[in-house]
Enzyme design. Structure first.
Site, PDB file in Angstrom:
ATOM      1  N   ASP A   1       0.846  -1.192   0.000  1.00  0.00           N
ATOM      2  CA  ASP A   1       0.000   0.000   0.000  1.00  0.00           C
ATOM      3  C   ASP A   1       0.885   1.247   0.000  1.00  0.00           C
ATOM      4  O   ASP A   1       1.893   1.300   0.713  1.00  0.00           O
ATOM      5  CB  ASP A   1      -0.885  -0.032   1.252  1.00  0.00           C
ATOM      6  CG  ASP A   1      -2.006   0.982   1.183  1.00  0.00           C
ATOM      7  OD1 ASP A   1      -2.985   0.721   0.458  1.00  0.00           O
ATOM      8  OD2 ASP A   1      -1.882   2.033   1.836  1.00  0.00           O
ATOM      9  N   ILE A   2       0.518   2.232  -0.821  1.00  0.00           N
ATOM     10  CA  ILE A   2       1.285   3.487  -0.818  1.00  0.00           C
ATOM     11  C   ILE A   2       0.887   4.276   0.428  1.00  0.00           C
ATOM     12  O   ILE A   2      -0.307   4.470   0.698  1.00  0.00           O
ATOM     13  CB  ILE A   2       1.007   4.331  -2.084  1.00  0.00           C
ATOM     14  CG1 ILE A   2       1.290   3.500  -3.347  1.00  0.00           C
ATOM     15  CG2 ILE A   2       1.851   5.600  -2.074  1.00  0.00           C
ATOM     16  CD1 ILE A   2       1.027   4.242  -4.655  1.00  0.00           C
TER      17      ILE A   2
ATOM     18  N   GLU B   1      -4.768   2.422  -4.249  1.00  0.00           N
ATOM     19  CA  GLU B   1      -3.298   2.514  -4.170  1.00  0.00           C
ATOM     20  C   GLU B   1      -2.707   1.228  -3.600  1.00  0.00           C
ATOM     21  O   GLU B   1      -1.628   1.225  -3.032  1.00  0.00           O
ATOM     22  CB  GLU B   1      -2.885   3.730  -3.336  1.00  0.00           C
ATOM     23  CG  GLU B   1      -3.225   3.676  -1.854  1.00  0.00           C
ATOM     24  CD  GLU B   1      -4.596   4.251  -1.513  1.00  0.00           C
ATOM     25  OE1 GLU B   1      -5.509   4.226  -2.369  1.00  0.00           O
ATOM     26  OE2 GLU B   1      -4.752   4.733  -0.370  1.00  0.00           O
TER      27      GLU B   1
END
Ligand SMILES: [Mg+2]
Length: 301
Positions: A175-176, A219
């Site tokens: 995950d960003i 994301e």
């Protein structure tokens, strides 16, 4: 998406050398040519090279063209390959039989170069369109990497492969960090650009052909490493975190100053008890752990 570097190939199967030579000379300007002189070689090379098209002679010693066709059709890896039968002159039975077995077309001996070329080009053109549709259906439009649908297909395939060989499969959920804040402060167009850069960086960080990354949603990304244990997953996770950080994409609202990722990584040998969902849930828990501990890190377990 880049369609231009897709090189097409044709497997020519004929027991007579002179026919192989004529067809090779004729068709090598339009595709890469692979040759087989009998049915056994044909099946082996079809599986190995997965050509776009097979020109298949019917009359051959040992395994004839019909038997080759039946075997190709029964194997999941070769059943989508287009086949053009090469039949003897005026052999209507053979043409009918070939088409009923699933051949796309046929050409008769002795060859007319113009007819062979026209029929081959038609099939190659169709294959190219099929290939493009396949790519479009399985590619994430924004980032150009595998989409969720392709992830489902590949995950299933690799899971089953590792199940059969009883080798571990590693699963990384990525995950960003602070991505909502990034979008809020810099706008969605900057957000899209960064998503694409992150996707490209993740993809280029993978070394082995069977490893793959897909956009899971928003994301979030997922990476699958077939035949890899937790030590390998840890090694890859570290490399991914480092590579993303080293792009130095400024993030005004992150304590890490730059775009970073968090990873939950796990590994298992596929079994009834530990199924795909359990693997995904475990990776998800580990990812939340990495977020809790301050992000820009991976947790393997
Ligand atoms: Mg023959």
């Amino acid at each position: 998406m880049n369609f231009s570097n897709y090189e097409q190939s044709i497997l020519i199967v004929d027991d007579e050398k002179s026919n192989r030579n004529i067809l090779t000379e004729l068709l090598s300007p339009v595709a890469r040519i692979i040759l087989a002189k009998n049915g056994e070689q044909a099946l082996k090379k079809a599986l190995q090279h997965k050509p776009d098209l097979i020109l298949l002679d019917i009359i051959m010693p040992d395994i004839d063209g019909f038997e080759v066709m039946t075997s190709l059709q029964s194997h999941p890896e070769t059943q989508h390959i287009s086949v053009i039968f090469i039949t003897g002159f005026h052999d209507e039975f053979a043409e009918e039989e070939g088409l009923s077995l699933g051949a796309r077309d046929y050409v008769t001996k002795p060859f007319s170069n113009a007819i062979v070329m026209a029929r081959v080009k038609t099939q190659l053109e169709l294959k190219k369109k099929e290939h493009q549709l396949h790519l479009l259906a399985n590619t994430d439009i924004l980032t150009g990497i595998n989409n969720r649908r392709q992830y489902e297909t590949l995950f299933e395939k690799e899971w089953n492969r590792c199940w059969r060989s009883q080798k571990p499969l590693s699963y990384l959920l990525i995950d960003i960090d602070y991505f909502k804040k990034y979008n809020d402060s810099l706008g969605h167009s900057a957000g899209d650009e960064t998503l694409t850069k992150v996707a490209e960086c993740l993809e280029s960080s993978l070394d082995r052909p069977a490893d793959f990354v897909a956009r899971y949603g928003g994301e979030e990304f997922v990476i699958i490493l077939p035949e890899s244990d937790l030590t390998a997953a840890e090694h890859v996770s570290k490399k991914l975190c480092d590579n993303i950080f080293n792009m130095k994409i400024e993030h005004p609202k992150s304590p890490h100053k730059f775009i970073t990722i968090s990873i939950g990584a796990t590994s298992t040998i596929p079994s009834e008890e530990f199924n795909k969902n359990k693997l995904l849930n475990k990776a998800d828990d580990l990812l939340y752990g990495a977020k809790d501990k301050g992000r820009n890190q991976y947790i393997c377990g």
